[in-house]
Write a protein that holds these residues in place. Structure first.
Motif, mmCIF file in Angstrom:
data_model
loop_
_atom_site.group_PDB
_atom_site.id
_atom_site.type_symbol
_atom_site.label_atom_id
_atom_site.label_comp_id
_atom_site.label_asym_id
_atom_site.label_seq_id
_atom_site.Cartn_x
_atom_site.Cartn_y
_atom_site.Cartn_z
ATOM 1 N N VAL A 84 0.763 -1.103 -0.167
ATOM 2 C CA VAL A 84 0.045 0.104 0.014
ATOM 3 C C VAL A 84 0.941 1.276 -0.009
ATOM 4 C CG1 VAL A 84 -0.191 0.000 2.549
ATOM 5 C CG2 VAL A 84 -1.956 1.155 1.236
ATOM 6 N N VAL A 85 0.668 2.249 -0.881
ATOM 7 C CA VAL A 85 1.334 3.487 -1.037
ATOM 8 C C VAL A 85 0.572 4.488 -0.273
ATOM 9 C CG1 VAL A 85 2.558 5.041 -2.462
ATOM 10 C CG2 VAL A 85 2.725 2.536 -2.864
ATOM 11 N N THR A 86 0.880 5.429 0.494
ATOM 12 C CA THR A 86 0.359 6.521 1.060
ATOM 13 C C THR A 86 1.181 7.860 0.777
ATOM 14 O OG1 THR A 86 1.207 6.502 3.223
ATOM 15 C CG2 THR A 86 -0.736 4.918 2.995
ATOM 16 N N GLN A 87 0.322 9.078 0.788
ATOM 17 C CA GLN A 87 0.945 10.155 0.526
ATOM 18 C C GLN A 87 0.276 11.032 1.785
ATOM 19 O OE1 GLN A 87 1.682 13.877 -2.681
ATOM 20 N NE2 GLN A 87 0.042 12.450 -3.098
ATOM 21 N N PRO A 88 0.954 10.815 2.948
ATOM 22 C CA PRO A 88 0.386 11.653 3.951
ATOM 23 C C PRO A 88 0.366 13.222 3.939
ATOM 24 C CG PRO A 88 2.192 10.049 4.736
ATOM 25 C CD PRO A 88 2.072 10.005 3.226
ATOM 26 N N LYS A 89 1.309 13.740 3.185
ATOM 27 C CA LYS A 89 1.598 15.164 3.015
ATOM 28 C C LYS A 89 1.858 15.355 1.418
ATOM 29 C CE LYS A 89 4.178 15.871 6.891
ATOM 30 N NZ LYS A 89 5.118 16.392 7.742
ATOM 31 N N GLU A 90 1.725 16.361 0.958
ATOM 32 C CA GLU A 90 2.134 16.775 -0.343
ATOM 33 C C GLU A 90 3.389 16.286 -0.797
ATOM 34 O OE1 GLU A 90 1.474 17.702 -4.281
ATOM 35 O OE2 GLU A 90 0.075 17.986 -2.724
ATOM 36 N N GLY A 91 3.863 15.301 -1.556
ATOM 37 C CA GLY A 91 5.039 15.016 -1.976
ATOM 38 C C GLY A 91 5.800 13.910 -1.033
ATOM 39 N N GLU A 92 5.070 13.615 -0.071
ATOM 40 C CA GLU A 92 5.782 12.592 0.726
ATOM 41 C C GLU A 92 5.119 11.149 0.763
ATOM 42 O OE1 GLU A 92 6.633 11.930 5.437
ATOM 43 O OE2 GLU A 92 4.896 13.341 4.975
ATOM 44 N N PHE A 93 5.787 10.223 -0.018
ATOM 45 C CA PHE A 93 5.317 9.198 -0.266
ATOM 46 C C PHE A 93 5.718 7.961 0.572
ATOM 47 C CE2 PHE A 93 2.902 10.181 -4.004
ATOM 48 C CZ PHE A 93 3.546 11.391 -4.330
ATOM 49 N N LYS A 94 4.667 7.127 1.207
ATOM 50 C CA LYS A 94 5.343 5.984 1.985
ATOM 51 C C LYS A 94 4.719 4.504 1.620
ATOM 52 C CE LYS A 94 6.564 8.611 5.637
ATOM 53 N NZ LYS A 94 7.601 8.655 6.483
ATOM 54 N N GLY A 95 5.653 3.443 1.692
ATOM 55 C CA GLY A 95 5.341 2.340 1.385
ATOM 56 C C GLY A 95 5.194 1.442 2.399
ATOM 57 N N PHE A 96 4.052 0.432 2.538
ATOM 58 C CA PHE A 96 3.742 -0.433 3.583
ATOM 59 C C PHE A 96 3.135 -1.707 3.174
ATOM 60 C CE2 PHE A 96 2.808 3.659 5.287
ATOM 61 C CZ PHE A 96 3.764 3.887 6.329
ATOM 62 N N SER A 97 3.418 -2.594 3.780
ATOM 63 C CA SER A 97 3.002 -4.066 3.499
ATOM 64 C C SER A 97 1.456 -4.010 3.352
ATOM 65 C CB SER A 97 3.444 -5.007 4.632
ATOM 66 O OG SER A 97 2.648 -6.415 4.528
#
Length: 155
Positions: A84-97
């Motif tokens: 799962v890919v998230t974007q908590p803030k503009e331009g900040e991407f996170k990847g999680f299982s």
């Protein structure tokens, strides 16, 4: 006949033990703890745009999405890749299982600031995958993603 019954009971007990093991313990899927989730692929998560691989080269993993596909304050589940890919803030991407730490179900959606599992209602923060609502016992493991230009890649 008594020996036959023992065989069935033994086989049944072994099968039940396998189910219990598969259904969740702190040692499942990377054995991460609530305070510091590990990556399930043995890498560190991306911290934002332009992250490069450990060798410093341009990332070459599987393309998952365009940055425009991931809404700010939300995310997207890639069930086939279990990410799962998230974007908590503009331009900040996170990847999680995308595999729930409770029973191993695949999370289904990202909404209202959480990653949501349909099986038993576990919810995780889009920022750090911390458990927001149980029964999940631990956060989702971080996954390495890289962002090059407008492309988000796995790995």
């Amino acid at each position: 006949m008594d020996a036959g019954r023992r065989t069935v009971l033994t086989a049944g007990a072994a099968g039940a033990a396998g189910l219990v093991t598969a259904c969740g313990s702190s040692g499942d899927r990377g054995g991460s703890t609530a305070s510091a989730p590990e990556t399930s692929r043995g890498a560190t998560p991306s911290t934002g745009v332009g992250a490069a691989s450990a060798a410093g080269s341009v990332p070459g993993g599987e393309a998952l999405a365009k940055t425009s596909d991931i809404p700010v304050g939300g995310g997207k589940v890639f069930a086939e890749q279990e990410v799962v890919v998230t974007q908590p803030k503009e331009g900040e991407f996170k990847g999680f299982s995308a595999v729930c730490t409770h029973m191993g179900c695949t999370v289904a959606e990202v909404s209202d600031g959480t990653i949501n599992c349909p099986c038993h209602g576990s919810r995780y923060s889009i920022t750090d995958a911390a458990v927001v609502a149980g029964p999940a016992p631990q956060p989702l493991a971080a996954e390495r993603i890289t962002v090059t230009g407008d492309t988000i890649r796995l790995g």
